[in-house]
Scaffold this motif. Structure first.
Motif, PDB file in Angstrom:
ATOM      1  N   GLY A 165       0.787  -1.231   0.000  1.00 51.05           N
ATOM      2  CA  GLY A 165       0.000   0.000   0.000  1.00 51.05           C
ATOM      3  C   GLY A 165       0.816   1.277   0.000  1.00 51.05           C
ATOM      4  N   LEU A 166       2.013   1.266  -0.589  1.00 53.24           N
ATOM      5  CA  LEU A 166       2.870   2.447  -0.599  1.00 53.24           C
ATOM      6  C   LEU A 166       3.138   2.916  -2.022  1.00 53.24           C
ATOM      7  CD1 LEU A 166       5.531   1.347   2.059  1.00 53.24           C
ATOM      8  CD2 LEU A 166       3.576   2.865   2.422  1.00 53.24           C
ATOM      9  N   GLY A 167       3.489   4.177  -2.162  1.00 57.40           N
ATOM     10  CA  GLY A 167       3.899   4.731  -3.441  1.00 57.40           C
ATOM     11  C   GLY A 167       5.399   5.004  -3.439  1.00 57.40           C
ATOM     12  N   ILE A 168       5.893   5.548  -4.550  1.00 55.09           N
ATOM     13  CA  ILE A 168       7.319   5.859  -4.689  1.00 55.09           C
ATOM     14  C   ILE A 168       7.462   7.282  -5.213  1.00 55.09           C
ATOM     15  CG2 ILE A 168       9.475   5.262  -5.873  1.00 55.09           C
ATOM     16  CD1 ILE A 168       8.495   2.439  -6.135  1.00 55.09           C
ATOM     17  N   ASP A 169       8.433   7.994  -4.681  1.00 52.60           N
ATOM     18  CA  ASP A 169       8.776   9.317  -5.214  1.00 52.60           C
ATOM     19  C   ASP A 169       9.600   9.104  -6.487  1.00 52.60           C
ATOM     20  OD1 ASP A 169       9.549  11.880  -5.791  1.00 52.60           O
ATOM     21  OD2 ASP A 169      10.863  12.111  -4.041  1.00 52.60           O
ATOM     22  N   GLU A 170       8.910   8.886  -7.600  1.00 54.61           N
ATOM     23  CA  GLU A 170       9.606   8.560  -8.847  1.00 54.61           C
ATOM     24  C   GLU A 170      10.375   9.755  -9.394  1.00 54.61           C
ATOM     25  OE1 GLU A 170       7.596   6.202 -11.696  1.00 54.61           O
ATOM     26  OE2 GLU A 170       6.405   5.116 -10.213  1.00 54.61           O
TER      27      GLU A 170
END
Length: 885
Positions: free
Chosen positions: A413-418
């Protein structure tokens, strides 16, 4: 029909319509630098559509291997999560090059779909471009499709363009409605898996100009493409491409390897994993069979990403060992008849994939630990986005592609600072560029060129002669050197791995010594490092020479040095050919260095070259040298003609329109601008000196030839004779058994000596332990022992634990300027008094600017400040007192 029959029926149908059935082009488009992979059937005919080439036929059909895993056409993220996306697929296609057009293409498509394959007409829809009334009418007159099933769409869906400019035209697509009640008409072109496109008929009739206008082409072409996996699923009555017999053998193999069965669920995590693994195995097998290699950039990195995604998904099935390579056999068996390269390259592909799997599994575990640590820290801080720095660390240190980290992040359930990731990537590339800065071919220290003639390219005549008259064109000082440009020169400038020539330039008054030759644009620059005044017969500083006009120069290359260099350069070509023969055709040159003294050859290969393989390679090269074949040099050959001669050309290499070809008939033919011997017998022999790794998937061989090889062999022979004399061996006796015997004897003596030293050390320490201070019933000892190594220190501590019922101690030593600490605590001291050697040694290590730790019973530490040992001992005793009651 099974999938083989479906594929063959397509080809048979168009062969019956007078089409030439052509082989699939490789998925590696060697002659198209705009593509990483072949992604459509039209790729191999691109030159025809552009008007730059032609074929001996004007109708063609085939099944084309395609990969879409990068760039504009990238289906990677959708694979496994729906029923019809793949990174590898087959595209069935038929083409007309200025022959038939819309009428035939539409009529034949309908005939095959409904007449041969018997697809239900009421479930088929045809789409046409909004302004293509011609196609609209042809669908009505050439087929019996329901007119209400002919739909118009705009540029996005029904107008095909090769690029921003160039060939383009309207297209007509055939879709099938797979909804249960046949009500899917409104779902055409909306991305619903229940109504999917089967066949796209492209009508190439325009040439898009730079200003956006459309100009009619002199010839009109037809380019069609049908997804084989999709049509196989439809004809077999399956709801998903993955349910057809194209994939069934792969799923059966995965089940055999993992024990997990495929249930055809779209939502099941294990089914998604199985679809991903099956798809990615196909992509890797076909790409590697066509000569690609996993790597760290370009196409190679795309393949490495795909493999690592598959390995990660295998973990979902509870499998943490290599399995992908075991599936290659299944593909070769199922598809080798249509694509024979799968059988031919099977063993090589299995080795490459297995090596890549093993390599990544080594780092996957540690990388996953780091990922979990990052996630744990985020939970504490309440963050929901993995920083770009952490994502980049996983990429840079553990080889986690961003999409793999993205996948793992999504699972929790996490995102990434792309954006932050890309910033880190850009910073790394900038640092790499800065590291390369200053490596210009000719360094500029501010001196200006002084030209005596118009600035024109230097004519190189060194292929044919090593001496020539020339005219001085320009000079420039560079520190204490003089840089010289001539109008013509026999000096070879450093290029393609071959070092620049040495030699002399003579004018009426001076003799100039050239010790390097470089390229600077279209000029060849001779680097002069020493000079002699011929009139005064004395040395002069090159930078002090004063030329004011275009004087005549006699240029002469150092012949011995050039010939030695040529031997080594031609030897690299023979090595390349031998490596491809022994290791496989996946071997490609990745770099070289050719000097008079030695050669260095870098090449793509997935594992260490064994001693037996290296011996075989060397034997192959020397066997050819003994045949003394002549070397043919083809100068100024058109690039296409060079390829037709069989010259090796690899994707990513840059070639001019006209090239030079070096040909050793029957052995090697390569594009090469370097200088070479006239007969390979002149090489004498090649002796490999070393084999090593220089990067992931890149190996390096260093070797010598000619006199250098002879000198090396004589040196080794002399060394062996000296060893035999020292061992008092007869001429026919082997040295190895005697040396092994002596080594074993030495090992035994060393062990006895170590045991003796340890016994003496233990006697001393045991006495110290008995006399040590007793605190709360526990014996406490500390000792500083100079010159004792960490291993001996640890062995002594293990023994001392058993010397007293309740004891704790710290042993210190300094060897080679490094501090070693070992703390121990007896079982009673650990259980009853709660003493912990790990904590005690860690506190003591801080005093010697070090660190360490370990178990409560035994722990070690190191440090770099010997002056702190007294303080470390005090700290240790104080820490013990603080714990004891």
């Amino acid at each position: 029909m099974n999938s083989r029959e479906i594929r063959q029926s397509f080809l048979d149908f168009f062969e019956g319509k007078e089409h030439r059935i052509v082989r699939s082009a490789p998925v590696i488009p060697a002659e198209d630098p705009t593509l990483l992979f072949t992604n459509a059937g039209m790729n191999q005919f691109k030159d025809v559509f552009l008007g730059k080439g032609k074929r001996e036929y004007n109708r063609a059909a085939d099944t084309q291997k395609c990969i879409r895993a990068s760039g504009k056409h990238n289906d990677l993220e959708d694979v496994g999560r729906d029923t019809y996306h793949h990174t590898f697929f087959e595209m069935l296609g038929n083409w007309s090059f200025g022959d038939y057009y819309k009428k035939e293409a539409i009529g034949w498509a309908w005939e095959l779909m409904t007449g041969v394959w018997k697809l239900p007409k009421e479930r088929l829809y045809a789409t046409v471009y909004q302004d293509d009334d011609e196609s609209l009418e042809l669908w009505k007159t050439e087929t019996d499709i329901d007119p209400s099933h002919i739909l118009k769409f705009g540029n996005k869906d029904n107008f095909w363009e090769m690029g921003e400019t160039g060939p383009c035209g309207p297209c007509s697509e055939i879709h099938i409605d797979l909804t249960p009640d046949g009500s899917g008409g409104p779902l055409v072109n909306v991305g619903d898996h229940r109504v999917i496109e089967l066949w796209n008929l492209v009508f190439i009739q325009y040439d898009r100009q730079a200003d956006g206008t459309l100009q009619p082409l002199p010839q009109k072409h037809v380019d069609t493409g049908m997804g084989f996996e999709r049509v196989a699923a439809v004809l077999q009555g399956k709801a998903s491409n993955y349910d057809s017999d194209v994939f069934t053998p792969l799923f059966e193999k995965i089940t055999e390897l993992t024990g997990v069965s495929y249930t055809a669920s779209l939502d099941s995590a294990t089914d998604i994993a199985m679809r991903v693994i099956a798809d990615h195995c196909r992509t890797l097998t076909f790409a590697l069979s066509d000569g690609a290699m996993p790597g760290n950039e370009g196409r190679g990195y795309v393949l490495r990403r795909i493999l690592r995604r598959a390995v990660r998904y295998a973990g979902t099935l509870g499998c943490h060992e290599p399995i992908m390579y075991k599936m290659v056999e299944v593909l070769a068996s199922a598809m080798g008849e249509v694509f024979p390269e799968l059988d031919k390259q099977r063993a090589t592909v299995e080795k490459i994939i297995c090596a890549e799997e093993e390599s990544f599994l080594v780092t996957l575990g540690r990388g996953t630990e780091i990922f979990n640590e990052v996630v744990a820290g985020m939970k504490i801080s309440g963050s929901t986005t993995i920083s770009g720095e952490d994502a980049f660390k996983l990429y840079d240190t553990f080889g986690f592609p961003l999409d793999l980290t993205r996948l793992m992040a999504a699972e929790v359930g996490l995102g990434i600072d792309e954006e932050g990731f890309e910033h880190c990537m850009t910073e790394q590339k900038t640092r790499a560029r800065m590291d390369r800065k200053g490596k210009m071919q000719v360094q500029d220290d501010g001196g200006e060129w002084q030209w005596f003639a118009p600035e024109t390219p230097t004519t190189f005549v060194g292929y044919d002669t090593l001496e020539t008259g020339a005219t001085l064109s320009a000079v420039r000082t560079n520190g204490d050197k003089l840089l010289v440009v001539l109008d013509r020169t026999p000096f070879y400038a450093e290029s393609g791995g071959q070092v620049g020539d040495h030699g002399t330039l003579e004018t009426a008054g001076y003799r100039l010594d050239v010790t390097d030759t470089r390229k600077d644009g279209e000029q060849i620059v001779h680097v002069v490092t020493s000079a002699r005044d011929k009139v005064r017969d004395c040395a002069v500083t090159p930078a002090d020479l004063n030329f004011e006009e275009a004087v005549t120069v006699e240029a002469a290359v150092d012949r011995d040095r050039r010939v030695a260099t040529e031997r080594n350069h031609t030897a690299t070509h023979l090595l390349h050919a031998a490596l491809r023969k022994v290791l496989g055709e996946h071997v490609q040159q990745k770099g070289s260095l050719v000097t008079p003294e030695r050669l260095r050859f870098d090449f793509s290969h997935f594992s260490k070259v064994s001693a037996d393989e290296l011996e075989q390679v060397e034997h192959e090269v020397n066997a050819e040298i003994r045949k003394a074949a002549g070397v043919t040099k083809h100068a100024d050959v058109p690039y296409e003609e060079a390829l037709s001669l069989g010259a090796l050309a690899f994707f990513g290499d840059k070639y001019a329109d006209r090239v030079r070809v070096v040909d050793v008939p029957g052995i090697s033919i390569e594009l090469c601008g370097g200088t070479h011997v006239g007969n390979i017998g002149q090489i004498g022999m090649v002796k490999v000196v070393s084999e090593s790794s220089v990067a992931a998937g890149i190996r390096r061989i260093e070797a010598v030839t000619g006199e250098a090889a002879e000198a090396l062999l004589w040196q080794e022979y002399r060394n062996l004779q000296e060893i035999k004399q020292l061992l008092k061996l007869k001429a026919d006796e082997k040295a190895e058994p005697k040396i092994r015997e002596l080594l074993e004897e030495k090992k035994s003596l060393d062990k006895q000596l170590q045991e003796s030293r340890l016994a003496g050390l233990l006697d001393r320490l045991s006495a110290s332990l008995v006399g040590g201070e007793e605190i709360a019933g526990c014996r406490v000892m500390t000792e500083w022992l100079d010159g004792v190594g960490p291993d001996e220190l640890r062995q002594a501590a293990v023994a001392l634990r058993e010397k007293a019922p309740c004891a704790v101690g710290l042993l210190c030593s300094v060897a080679d300027g490094k501090v070693s600490l070992v703390a121990f605590a007896s079982d009673e001291a650990v259980k009853s008094l709660k003493l912990n050697a790990g904590k005690l040694v860690k506190e003591a290590a801080a005093c010697v600017q070090g660190g360490g730790g370990g178990k409560p019973e035994l722990a070690t530490a190191g440090g770099k400040e010997p002056a702190g040992i007294d303080k470390a001992i005090e700290t240790f005793v104080a820490s013990v007192r603080a714990v004891l009651p």
